[in-house]
Write a protein that holds these residues in place. Structure first.
Motif, mmCIF file in Angstrom:
data_model
loop_
_atom_site.group_PDB
_atom_site.id
_atom_site.type_symbol
_atom_site.label_atom_id
_atom_site.label_comp_id
_atom_site.label_asym_id
_atom_site.label_seq_id
_atom_site.Cartn_x
_atom_site.Cartn_y
_atom_site.Cartn_z
ATOM 1 N N LYS A 139 -55.112 -10.423 2.496
ATOM 2 C CA LYS A 139 -56.342 -9.665 2.710
ATOM 3 C C LYS A 139 -56.131 -8.181 2.439
ATOM 4 O O LYS A 139 -56.989 -7.514 1.832
ATOM 5 N N LEU A 165 -62.855 -9.390 -2.333
ATOM 6 C CA LEU A 165 -63.305 -9.998 -1.087
ATOM 7 C C LEU A 165 -64.809 -9.908 -0.878
ATOM 8 O O LEU A 165 -65.338 -10.544 0.047
ATOM 9 N N ILE A 250 -58.893 -14.480 5.635
ATOM 10 C CA ILE A 250 -59.019 -13.599 4.466
ATOM 11 C C ILE A 250 -60.466 -13.169 4.244
ATOM 12 O O ILE A 250 -60.759 -11.982 4.094
#
Length: 305
Positions: A139, A165, A250
């Motif tokens: 992440k 993301l 994540i």
């Protein structure tokens, strides 16, 4: 037959029966603790969850709905999204991971490769690391200003940072990269151990006949590894259908539920939304259903003629 012989035979049969009965009782005494634990912690939860899937609600507020939860599945857009995402991960990640595992194990099986032990350890290590730790690491690496974007911009591959993301497509790519990085080495060990049991004279004969290394891999190694390929494919399929940790840590199922999986939807139904343990149990049996169907198909396809 004399009466003495008949009596002797009858006595032997009685002793034989008592002998077998003695060992049957002792045998059950030995396995009883294990059978009790299996029944208590596996069979009972399975049957209880099956019964729970016919109810709606939680705790003492459970209401029997029969097959109502199954009908609800077909009208649930969140379930459809979770199922679609799960199969996208399955179809994109599992074949790539199995192929990478085969190639890496073939390379690391070469007797001419130096530091083979070091390379094997380096590739295998990800699968023994903490799921949460490596998920948080990914992440941070794939954040908007993370090290991955910095490297891509520094090398001139991209001019602007990639929204790993926050974009639906790139978020899926990030999850696929994460689970591939973690589990490739796990499957590689199975292939590597199987390759070491292949008779080397087969490769020597192929080399004498002028068969290239690439053809040896596809026409000798891969067919001989068929049982191991089947095993790793089935296990990887089941594992991907249960995908939860990476998505939870994540992307948290985002953006806009584009990475939400069936396992994460079960978690949300149980603890995040208005809790409905009965409906969550129904969704969990969807995973069981697809795992069984896909496993049977893979066994069917891999069946020898």
């Amino acid at each position: 037959m004399s009466s003495a012989t008949l009596a002797n035979s009858t006595e032997k049969k009685m002793k034989s029966k008592s002998f077998h009965r003695f060992y049957d009782i002792n045998g059950w005494a030995f396995v009883l603790p294990a059978v009790t634990l299996v029944a208590l912690f596996m069979i009972y939860p399975i049957l209880n969850s099956l019964w729970m899937s016919m109810h709606s609600g939680r705790g003492v507020m459970m209401e029997f709905v029969g097959f109502g939860n199954i009908e609800r599945l077909f009208n649930d857009p969140f379930f459809t999204k979770a199922l679609t995402n799960t199969f996208i991960f399955l179809l994109c990640q599992v074949p790539v991971m199995i192929f990478l595992s085969l190639v890496l194990s073939s390379c690391l099986n070469s007797p001419n490769l130096k530091f083979r032990g070091l390379f094997r350890l380096a590739i295998f290590l990800p699968c023994v690391t903490s799921l949460v730790a490596y998920s948080i690491l990914f992440k941070s690496m794939f954040a908007y200003e993370g090290i991955v974007n910095q490297f891509l911009m520094w090398s001139g591959i991209v001019s602007d940072p990639i929204p790993w993301l926050s974009d639906p497509f790139w978020a899926k790519v990030t999850i696929i990269l994460a689970i591939t990085w973690r589990w490739t080495g796990y499957n590689m060990i199975f292939f590597l151990s199987a390759m070491q049991n292949i008779d080397k004279s087969i490769y020597e004969a192929a080399t004498i006949e002028g068969v290239s290394k690439v053809k040896q891999f596809f026409f000798i190694t891969v067919p001989l590894l068929k049982p191991v390929i089947l095993f790793t494919t089935v296990m990887s399929t089941i594992g991907t259908l249960q995908l939860f940790d990476e998505v939870m840590n994540i992307t948290e199922g985002g953006p806009a539920n584009e990475t939400m999986t069936l396992s994460m939807y079960i978690y949300d139904l149980s603890f995040k939304f208005v809790p409905n343990f009965g409906y969550a149990a129904t969704v969990s049996y969807v995973i069981v259903f697809f795992a069984a169907i896909l496993a049977m198909l893979q066994f069917r396809i891999a069946k020898d003629k």
